[in-house]
Write an enzyme that holds these catalytic residues in place. Sequence first.
Site, PDB file in Angstrom:
ATOM      1  N   GLU A 185       0.821  -1.219   0.000  1.00 22.01           N
ATOM      2  CA  GLU A 185       0.000   0.000   0.000  1.00 22.01           C
ATOM      3  C   GLU A 185       0.852   1.266   0.000  1.00 22.01           C
ATOM      4  O   GLU A 185       0.642   2.170   0.807  1.00 22.01           O
ATOM      5  CB  GLU A 185      -0.961  -0.016   1.194  1.00 22.01           C
ATOM      6  CG  GLU A 185      -1.883  -1.222   1.191  1.00 22.01           C
ATOM      7  CD  GLU A 185      -2.738  -1.333   2.455  1.00 22.01           C
ATOM      8  OE1 GLU A 185      -2.696  -0.401   3.282  1.00 22.01           O
ATOM      9  OE2 GLU A 185      -3.422  -2.348   2.616  1.00 22.01           O
ATOM     10  N   ASN A 227       2.079  -5.073  -3.249  1.00 24.41           N
ATOM     11  CA  ASN A 227       0.745  -5.513  -2.849  1.00 24.41           C
ATOM     12  C   ASN A 227      -0.100  -4.305  -2.468  1.00 24.41           C
ATOM     13  O   ASN A 227       0.350  -3.424  -1.746  1.00 24.41           O
ATOM     14  CB  ASN A 227       0.866  -6.468  -1.637  1.00 24.41           C
ATOM     15  CG  ASN A 227      -0.456  -7.068  -1.215  1.00 24.41           C
ATOM     16  OD1 ASN A 227      -1.152  -7.687  -2.015  1.00 24.41           O
ATOM     17  ND2 ASN A 227      -0.805  -6.913   0.060  1.00 24.41           N
ATOM     18  N   HIS A 263     -10.040  -6.557  -1.639  1.00 23.19           N
ATOM     19  CA  HIS A 263     -11.068  -6.359  -0.605  1.00 23.19           C
ATOM     20  C   HIS A 263     -12.245  -5.667  -1.296  1.00 23.19           C
ATOM     21  O   HIS A 263     -12.159  -4.497  -1.669  1.00 23.19           O
ATOM     22  CB  HIS A 263     -10.550  -5.489   0.532  1.00 23.19           C
ATOM     23  CG  HIS A 263      -9.523  -6.156   1.391  1.00 23.19           C
ATOM     24  ND1 HIS A 263      -9.815  -7.251   2.178  1.00 23.19           N
ATOM     25  CD2 HIS A 263      -8.211  -5.885   1.596  1.00 23.19           C
ATOM     26  CE1 HIS A 263      -8.729  -7.622   2.833  1.00 23.19           C
ATOM     27  NE2 HIS A 263      -7.741  -6.818   2.493  1.00 23.19           N
ATOM     28  N   GLU A 292      -5.830 -10.981  -0.690  1.00 19.50           N
ATOM     29  CA  GLU A 292      -6.635 -10.681   0.505  1.00 19.50           C
ATOM     30  C   GLU A 292      -8.128 -10.606   0.180  1.00 19.50           C
ATOM     31  O   GLU A 292      -8.851  -9.769   0.712  1.00 19.50           O
ATOM     32  CB  GLU A 292      -6.166  -9.360   1.141  1.00 19.50           C
ATOM     33  CG  GLU A 292      -4.695  -9.352   1.497  1.00 19.50           C
ATOM     34  CD  GLU A 292      -4.237  -8.059   2.158  1.00 19.50           C
ATOM     35  OE1 GLU A 292      -5.083  -7.368   2.772  1.00 19.50           O
ATOM     36  OE2 GLU A 292      -3.039  -7.745   2.069  1.00 19.50           O
ATOM     37  N   ASP A 294     -11.956 -10.701   0.033  1.00 17.35           N
ATOM     38  CA  ASP A 294     -13.226 -10.907   0.731  1.00 17.35           C
ATOM     39  C   ASP A 294     -14.265 -10.028   0.070  1.00 17.35           C
ATOM     40  O   ASP A 294     -13.932  -9.090  -0.656  1.00 17.35           O
ATOM     41  CB  ASP A 294     -13.143 -10.660   2.253  1.00 17.35           C
ATOM     42  CG  ASP A 294     -12.454  -9.356   2.613  1.00 17.35           C
ATOM     43  OD1 ASP A 294     -12.541  -8.384   1.840  1.00 17.35           O
ATOM     44  OD2 ASP A 294     -11.811  -9.299   3.673  1.00 17.35           O
TER      45      ASP A 294
END
Length: 379
Positions: A185, A227, A263, A292, A294
């Site tokens: 990030e 990432n 996400h 990651e 979801d």
Amino acid sequence: MIKAIRVGVAVLATSAFLAVAVQPVQAAGRATTGASADRESRLGTRTQPLRWAAPHDLRIGTAVAGGGHHLEQEYPDPFTYDRPYRRVLGREFNSASPENQMKWEFIHPERNKYNFKPADAIVRFARQHGQVVRGHTLLWHSQNPAWLQEGEFTKGELRAILKEHIFTVVGRYRGQIHQWDVANEIFNENGEYRQENIFIRELGPGIVADAFRWAHRADPKAQLFLNDYGVDWPGVKVDAYEALAKQLLADRVPLHGFASQAHLSMRYGAPDQLAGVLQRFDDLGLYTAITELDVRMDLPEGGVPTAEQLQTQAAYYKTVLDACLAVEDCNSFTIWGFTDKYSWVPVFFPSEGAATVMWEDFSLKPAYFALRDTLAAAR
């Protein structure tokens, strides 16, 4: 760059999983699948877990809950104390990502003190269960200890702190980590470097290349990744990462991959351009990964998702997996936790939830079957 075994272009699975009947079960406080899937959804009765359904060269992973400040006190460390959780973790996945246990505030709580016990336990568990480990993360603006964020250091001291941390942590697990999220990030949504990152702010963007070089020296076999979230559609943030990747590669920095966290929220459309984003980095000779995933949703009154919501969630999960399978060198696919019991989502997004592929009792949602059937079709 010499690449390992490549992931073949997927044979896209049909959306037959969406036809499974879904009906609310009020007593359980959730929804469940139709009769045939419901029998299979009970813990321990599944015939083919995700890791067995997947193509042999695609790792299927999950975040490993434990040590997170957002977890309920009943299970302060699910990985250690929840045995059913560990059974599902070992059965379903062949890749494990410490959710918190390798972040600075957990693994390096004091300047001259490291806490390796929780991370060691995950690495040991992974070895015992035929899993690889994704290391997460080395250079990030968040979840840093107060001694680092609030300390007064010269530029030389700060650089030495980061170098020592990387050599100590990466070196400890040398040969035991499949992939490291080295730089996490580092760009804002406008494509500019995050000034909240103490190392970038104080030392300049060149520290990113140094972090990759140090990580590679500490473990030459680990794949090293950029990432980030919010890179599921083309835009200035993706452009910034592509420009950075090109520059790092031109400078012979050991960058091996680019990852989308993915996400997602059902408030927004499914990421139907994700494959194109990943392909841009594959074209540079990099591995790609989903790290990651979801899919959170706004819950109706009473907290029970509707059948339509569950079907839409399953479609989002499938869209992301399809994108990974469509790109030749997408070699790792990780969901960020597998049970709503320990999901981070309700704490940070209070009006949203039900983001994972399993209910709190580890029974399976349509999203789980969407992943499993799509993986099986791609073998």
